[in-house]
Design an enzyme around this catalytic site. Structure first.
Site, mmCIF file in Angstrom:
data_model
loop_
_atom_site.group_PDB
_atom_site.id
_atom_site.type_symbol
_atom_site.label_atom_id
_atom_site.label_comp_id
_atom_site.label_asym_id
_atom_site.label_seq_id
_atom_site.Cartn_x
_atom_site.Cartn_y
_atom_site.Cartn_z
ATOM 1 N N ASP A 204 -1.808 2.303 3.473
ATOM 2 C CA ASP A 204 -2.116 3.014 2.467
ATOM 3 C C ASP A 204 -3.695 3.352 2.317
ATOM 4 O O ASP A 204 -4.438 2.783 2.685
ATOM 5 C CB ASP A 204 -1.893 1.919 1.209
ATOM 6 C CG ASP A 204 -2.069 2.495 -0.125
ATOM 7 O OD1 ASP A 204 -1.793 3.629 -0.243
ATOM 8 O OD2 ASP A 204 -2.474 1.889 -0.981
ATOM 9 N N ARG B 249 -1.087 -7.325 -9.355
ATOM 10 C CA ARG B 249 -2.429 -7.998 -9.441
ATOM 11 C C ARG B 249 -2.481 -8.572 -11.053
ATOM 12 O O ARG B 249 -2.862 -9.485 -11.120
ATOM 13 C CB ARG B 249 -3.698 -6.977 -9.359
ATOM 14 C CG ARG B 249 -3.753 -6.475 -7.857
ATOM 15 C CD ARG B 249 -4.966 -5.529 -8.043
ATOM 16 N NE ARG B 249 -5.132 -4.948 -6.788
ATOM 17 C CZ ARG B 249 -5.967 -4.187 -6.135
ATOM 18 N NH1 ARG B 249 -7.071 -4.102 -6.814
ATOM 19 N NH2 ARG B 249 -6.178 -3.839 -4.853
HETATM 20 P P1 13P Z 1 -1.903 1.502 -9.035
HETATM 21 O O1 13P Z 1 -3.287 1.068 -8.896
HETATM 22 O O2 13P Z 1 -1.489 2.244 -10.247
HETATM 23 O O3 13P Z 1 -0.987 0.466 -8.932
HETATM 24 O O4 13P Z 1 -1.587 2.309 -7.715
HETATM 25 C C1 13P Z 1 -1.447 1.940 -6.467
HETATM 26 C C2 13P Z 1 -1.416 2.977 -5.403
HETATM 27 O O5 13P Z 1 -1.728 4.202 -5.502
HETATM 28 C C3 13P Z 1 -1.517 2.524 -4.079
HETATM 29 O O6 13P Z 1 -1.952 3.549 -3.306
HETATM 30 O O1 G3H Z 2 -4.862 2.651 -4.011
HETATM 31 C C1 G3H Z 2 -5.135 1.726 -3.673
HETATM 32 C C2 G3H Z 2 -4.849 0.402 -3.479
HETATM 33 O O2 G3H Z 2 -4.486 -0.193 -4.933
HETATM 34 C C3 G3H Z 2 -5.223 -0.556 -2.467
HETATM 35 O O3 G3H Z 2 -6.620 -1.149 -3.207
HETATM 36 O O4 G3H Z 2 -8.274 -1.009 -1.410
HETATM 37 O O5 G3H Z 2 -8.271 -2.439 -3.177
HETATM 38 O O6 G3H Z 2 -6.636 -2.997 -1.443
HETATM 39 P P1 G3H Z 2 -7.565 -1.843 -2.359
HETATM 40 ZN ZN ZN Z 3 -3.022 5.270 -4.088
#
Ligand code: 13P
Ligand code: G3H
Ligand code: ZN
Length: 315
Positions: free
Chosen positions: A82, A263
């Site tokens: 991600d 979360r």
């Molecule tokens: P949210 O913060 O809305 O859960 O989005 C998560 C997200 O886009 C992770 O890439």
């Molecule tokens: O969009 C990002 C995700 O919520 C991941 O968050 O970088 O704090 O793990 P993080």
């Molecule tokens: Zn995201």
């Protein structure tokens, strides 16, 4: 079964008018809550790992948990990076066995974004890994993800003509678009209106091409109320309404990213246990209920996304 890429999931999702849930994982309880929900609902699953999650949990622990999820469930599961922010991180993840990576250069110029994405696509495709890219800017600021002020999201929605050109030039496999959503818990103060016209226009310009919606947590009021009741302070916040998500998945949106709601579920339950049983100190007694809350939330979400019962189609 072994890990899969998102290719078949997205084809089925596009044709079937549903989306696959992409859930962020950082520890065992999150993983178990999500995986158990998908197992009970027979849903395909994208487990996504951020740069922050890699740093927090150690990739080898996360990989061990994902391998266990595969053998415990036999579900089609993709392991996705991600918001990868560099070629080197994406390459590392490809080498680590991820089946899907995101390269996010959405805050840089169109030309730089294209150049880095092309490099990631070339390396990933050579290794059988699919690539998600992003164009346009979401709201919200998080540890490793750059965003614009949540009040300005509508000024930074994806330009459909640019999206079309971007996909042609990069050869990516899916595209995250900005359509009014924000990362994190503080998305909106009042009922939001997403830019469905943008999703529709991109869908017309890129027929059959899967889009991704980030920042898609719904920030359920029940969790905010529990958090505030038991000593938290999360005032005046709203997420993406479930009706909006259900509408987007009928269009070209094939992947919906959820982190914040996980979360919130975990935090709400832990706060409740701490407050109601202040003498409790066994982590199983608060993480266990937290894991259960995650599972119930995810099961509900799988129905909103329409992917409950769709695992067999995606194998
Ligand atoms: P949210 O913060 O809305 O859960 O989005 C998560 C997200 O886009 C992770 O890439
Ligand atoms: O969009 C990002 C995700 O919520 C991941 O968050 O970088 O704090 O793990 P993080
Ligand atoms: Zn995201």
């Amino acid at each position: 079964m072994p890990l899969v890429t998102t290719e078949k999931m997205f084809r089925q999702a596009y044709d079937g008018g549903f989306a696959v849930g992409a859930f962020n994982v950082n520890n065992m309880e999150l993983m178990q809550g999500i995986v158990d929900a998908c197992k009970e609902e027979n849903a395909p699953l994208i487990l996504q790992i951020s740069k922050g999650a890699r740093a927090y949990a150690n990739m080898n622990y996360l990989k061990g948990l994902i391998n266990t999820a595969l053998s415990e469930t036999n579900l089609p599961i993709a392991m996705h990076l991600d918001h990868g922010d560099t070629f080197d991180l994406c390459k590392q993840c490809v080498d680590d066995g991820f089946t899907s990576v995101m390269i996010d250069k959405s805050h840089e110029s169109f030309e730089n974004n294209v150049a880095v994405c092309k490099q990631v696509v070339e390396y990933s495709h050579k290794n059988g890994v699919v690539v998600e890219t992003e164009i346009g800017q979401l709201g919200g600021i998080e540890e490793d993800v750059i965003g614009v002020s949540a009040d300005d999201v509508m000024k930074h929605v994806t330009d459909p003509a640019e999206a079309e050109e971007f996909v042609k030039q990069t050869g990516c496999d899916s595209l995250a678009v900005a359509c009014g959503t924000s990362h994190g818990a503080y998305k909106f103060k009042t009922e939001p209106k997403l830019a469905f016209d943008v999703i529709e226009e991109i869908g017309k310009r890129l027929p059959g091409f899967p889009l991704v919606m980030h920042g898609s947590s719904s920030v359920p009021k029940e969790f905010i109320d529990l958090i505030n009741k038991y000593g938290g302070n999360m005032p005046n916040t709203m997420g993406v309404p479930e009706e909006a998500i259900a509408k987007a998945v009928k269009m070209a949106v094939c992947k919906v990213n959820i982190d914040t709601d996980l979360r919130l579920a975990l935090t709400a339950k832990i706060r409740q246990v701490f407050s109601e049983s202040p003498a409790e100190f066994d982590p199983r007694k608060y993480l266990g209920p937290g894991r259960e809350a995650i599972k119930e939330m995810v099961k509900h979400k799988l129905h909103v996304l329409g992917c409950a019962g769709k695992a067999d189609l995606c194998r």
